[in-house]
Design a protein around this motif. Structure first.
Motif, PDB file in Angstrom:
ATOM      1  N   LEU A   1     -12.081  11.030 -13.526  1.00  0.00           N
ATOM      2  CA  LEU A   1     -11.624   9.560 -13.431  1.00  0.00           C
ATOM      3  C   LEU A   1     -10.760   9.745 -11.940  1.00  0.00           C
ATOM      4  O   LEU A   1      -9.971  10.455 -11.760  1.00  0.00           O
ATOM      5  CB  LEU A   1     -10.949   8.926 -14.441  1.00  0.00           C
ATOM      6  N   THR A   2     -10.987   8.530 -11.102  1.00  0.00           N
ATOM      7  CA  THR A   2     -10.022   8.501  -9.860  1.00  0.00           C
ATOM      8  C   THR A   2      -9.357   7.402 -10.166  1.00  0.00           C
ATOM      9  O   THR A   2      -9.838   6.122 -10.375  1.00  0.00           O
ATOM     10  CB  THR A   2     -11.137   8.362  -8.542  1.00  0.00           C
ATOM     11  N   VAL A   3      -7.903   7.472  -9.867  1.00  0.00           N
ATOM     12  CA  VAL A   3      -7.043   6.284 -10.048  1.00  0.00           C
ATOM     13  C   VAL A   3      -6.361   6.311  -8.753  1.00  0.00           C
ATOM     14  O   VAL A   3      -5.739   7.258  -8.221  1.00  0.00           O
ATOM     15  CB  VAL A   3      -5.988   6.867 -11.255  1.00  0.00           C
ATOM     16  N   LYS A   4      -6.177   4.904  -8.239  1.00  0.00           N
ATOM     17  CA  LYS A   4      -5.709   4.906  -6.999  1.00  0.00           C
ATOM     18  C   LYS A   4      -4.383   3.836  -7.324  1.00  0.00           C
ATOM     19  O   LYS A   4      -4.545   2.790  -8.076  1.00  0.00           O
ATOM     20  CB  LYS A   4      -6.535   3.966  -5.936  1.00  0.00           C
ATOM     21  N   LEU A   5      -3.385   4.120  -6.737  1.00  0.00           N
ATOM     22  CA  LEU A   5      -1.835   3.177  -6.925  1.00  0.00           C
ATOM     23  C   LEU A   5      -1.578   2.796  -5.610  1.00  0.00           C
ATOM     24  O   LEU A   5      -1.270   3.597  -4.640  1.00  0.00           O
ATOM     25  CB  LEU A   5      -1.017   4.244  -7.651  1.00  0.00           C
ATOM     26  N   VAL A   6      -1.423   1.655  -5.558  1.00  0.00           N
ATOM     27  CA  VAL A   6      -0.742   1.132  -4.410  1.00  0.00           C
ATOM     28  C   VAL A   6       0.644   0.473  -4.629  1.00  0.00           C
ATOM     29  O   VAL A   6       0.850  -0.053  -5.683  1.00  0.00           O
ATOM     30  CB  VAL A   6      -1.578  -0.271  -3.918  1.00  0.00           C
ATOM     31  N   GLN A   7       1.705   1.035  -3.856  1.00  0.00           N
ATOM     32  CA  GLN A   7       2.990   0.684  -4.153  1.00  0.00           C
ATOM     33  C   GLN A   7       3.511   1.444  -5.286  1.00  0.00           C
ATOM     34  O   GLN A   7       4.156   0.810  -6.460  1.00  0.00           O
ATOM     35  CB  GLN A   7       3.543  -0.904  -4.263  1.00  0.00           C
ATOM     36  N   TRP A   8       3.215   2.799  -5.297  1.00  0.00           N
ATOM     37  CA  TRP A   8       3.479   3.764  -6.647  1.00  0.00           C
ATOM     38  C   TRP A   8       4.935   3.871  -6.835  1.00  0.00           C
ATOM     39  O   TRP A   8       5.454   3.969  -8.145  1.00  0.00           O
ATOM     40  CB  TRP A   8       2.919   4.996  -6.407  1.00  0.00           C
ATOM     41  N   ARG A   9       5.853   3.864  -5.769  1.00  0.00           N
ATOM     42  CA  ARG A   9       7.106   3.833  -6.138  1.00  0.00           C
ATOM     43  C   ARG A   9       7.819   2.763  -6.853  1.00  0.00           C
ATOM     44  O   ARG A   9       8.638   2.981  -7.472  1.00  0.00           O
ATOM     45  CB  ARG A   9       7.928   4.139  -4.753  1.00  0.00           C
ATOM     46  N   GLN A  10       7.189   1.620  -6.211  1.00  0.00           N
ATOM     47  CA  GLN A  10       7.663   0.314  -7.157  1.00  0.00           C
ATOM     48  C   GLN A  10       7.135   0.497  -8.733  1.00  0.00           C
ATOM     49  O   GLN A  10       7.863   0.002  -9.693  1.00  0.00           O
ATOM     50  CB  GLN A  10       6.939  -0.893  -6.651  1.00  0.00           C
ATOM     51  N   MET A  11       5.974   0.942  -8.868  1.00  0.00           N
ATOM     52  CA  MET A  11       5.455   1.260 -10.003  1.00  0.00           C
ATOM     53  C   MET A  11       6.287   2.184 -11.124  1.00  0.00           C
ATOM     54  O   MET A  11       6.592   2.096 -12.215  1.00  0.00           O
ATOM     55  CB  MET A  11       3.884   1.827 -10.155  1.00  0.00           C
ATOM     56  N   LEU A  12       6.679   3.159 -10.358  1.00  0.00           N
ATOM     57  CA  LEU A  12       7.660   4.122 -11.125  1.00  0.00           C
ATOM     58  C   LEU A  12       8.908   3.358 -11.458  1.00  0.00           C
ATOM     59  O   LEU A  12       9.497   3.803 -12.451  1.00  0.00           O
ATOM     60  CB  LEU A  12       7.993   5.397 -10.069  1.00  0.00           C
ATOM     61  N   ASP A  13       9.749   2.822 -10.560  1.00  0.00           N
ATOM     62  CA  ASP A  13      10.726   2.023 -10.988  1.00  0.00           C
ATOM     63  C   ASP A  13      10.576   1.297 -12.055  1.00  0.00           C
ATOM     64  O   ASP A  13      11.432   0.994 -13.064  1.00  0.00           O
ATOM     65  CB  ASP A  13      11.274   1.208  -9.683  1.00  0.00           C
ATOM     66  N   ALA A  14       9.446   0.490 -12.179  1.00  0.00           N
ATOM     67  CA  ALA A  14       9.085  -0.423 -13.296  1.00  0.00           C
ATOM     68  C   ALA A  14       8.974   0.334 -14.627  1.00  0.00           C
ATOM     69  O   ALA A  14       9.492  -0.106 -15.474  1.00  0.00           O
ATOM     70  CB  ALA A  14       7.947  -0.945 -13.124  1.00  0.00           C
TER      71      ALA A  14
END
Length: 321
Positions: free
Chosen positions: A252-265
């Motif tokens: 599986l290939t997963v792409k995360l855009v704005q991953w830092r914001q996701m981590l904060d959430a």
């Protein structure tokens, strides 16, 4: 004229007899199937009724309950409708309020309207040809205090193989909002869209025998999965095979855009411990440094021999499916 009246009376009597015989057969079949499942402790219900003469079979199950391992579902009623001259095409309607219990935690499920339609093949096993479900204004509330709602949820499936084992599945949920557990600054930002386009293959057809032997997922081809929440976006694609023991194998290939914001959430929603969040941040920061856009990362996950790997690094046991 007298002959025409006699013919009309005869046809009416014959059709009435057909409806009576057909309705008795439908009711008896449903009662037999549900009684067998109730004896096995999988379902429970208060009563079953059937009306709709002369053109429909309208089946109502009062107080249905479905029980599985660590999960159960209950509702005041469930209705299933079919035209008496086309009984292999059905419409199901759920009540405005239902309950789901998962691992001992109760969730209240609500909707302004929740219904589905399905067409089954003419074979005696009644293989599923296609189905769709639409849920308007769904809500999900937990005893822990959080509540999720959406504008609409849609699900569709279409059989794409001669043996009925492979289905093209699409899921879309729009306007998702959370209260009571939303991270600071994101509570007023709805998830614009959650979307899945996949082909699922099972070890046996989805038909009228599925309640006795539940089809096991054998392969999942994810063409596109996407979640859009404000500036954040997660995308995934890949193929996973599932062994008879339930172990997933594939990539599986997963792409995360704005991953830092996701981590904060994730931190604010307590989805990650401080230690895990710090370790994950260091790893993603290292991956993103060599890319053209450091706010985006592409993660290649491999599942093999019961483990999940990110590149060459083992992350832990893979979930059983």
């Amino acid at each position: 004229m007298r002959k025409l009246m006699s013919l009309a009376i005869l046809l009416t009597a014959l059709y009435g007899g057909y409806w009576f015989v057909g309705s008795r057969a439908v009711l008896s079949g449903v009662e037999t199937a549900l009684s067998r499942l109730r004896d096995q402790g999988q379902v429970n219900y208060a009563s079953i009724g059937l009306v709709g003469f002369p053109s429909r079979f309208d089946l109502t199950v009062e107080a249905p309950e479905v029980r599985g391992q660590d999960i159960s579902w209950a509702a005041p009623f469930l209705q299933v409708f079919a035209l008496s001259y086309k009984p292999n095409q059905i419409i199901a309607v759920w009540p405005h309020e239902q309950t789901v219990t998962l691992a001992g935690q109760r969730f209240d499920l609500g909707a302004e309207d929740m219904r589905a339609s399905a067409l089954f093949g003419a074979d005696t096993s009644l293989p599923l040809d296609h189905a769709q479900m639409v849920v308007k204004a769904p809500t999900l509330a937990a005893a822990l205090g959080w509540r999720a709602s959406a504008t609409e949820a849609r699900l569709a499936t279409q059989s794409i193989s001669d043996d009925g084992r492979a289905h093209r599945v699409g899921v879309e949920i729009t306007g998702i909002e959370m209260t009571g557990a939303a991270p600071t600054g994101l509570g007023a930002t709805p998830v614009e869209r959650a979307y899945l386009d996949a082909t699922l293959s099972f070890d046996r057809p989805i038909d009228r025998f599925a309640g006795e032997t539940v089809p096991r997922l054998a392969r999942a081809e994810i063409d596109e999965a996407r979640l859009v929440w404000g500036d954040m976006r997660a995308e995934a694609d890949g193929t996973v095979e599932v062994t008879p023991s339930g172990t997933p194998e594939g990539k599986l290939t997963v792409k995360l855009v704005q991953w830092r914001q996701m981590l904060d959430a994730a931190r604010e929603m307590a989805l990650l411990s401080p230690v895990d969040a710090a370790n994950l941040e260091r790893m993603l920061d290292g991956i993103s440094r060599g890319t053209a856009d450091p706010d985006s990362v592409s993660l290649p996950f491999t599942l093999r021999q019961g483990m999940v790997y990110l590149g060459p690094f083992a992350l832990g046991p893979a979930p059983r499916l």
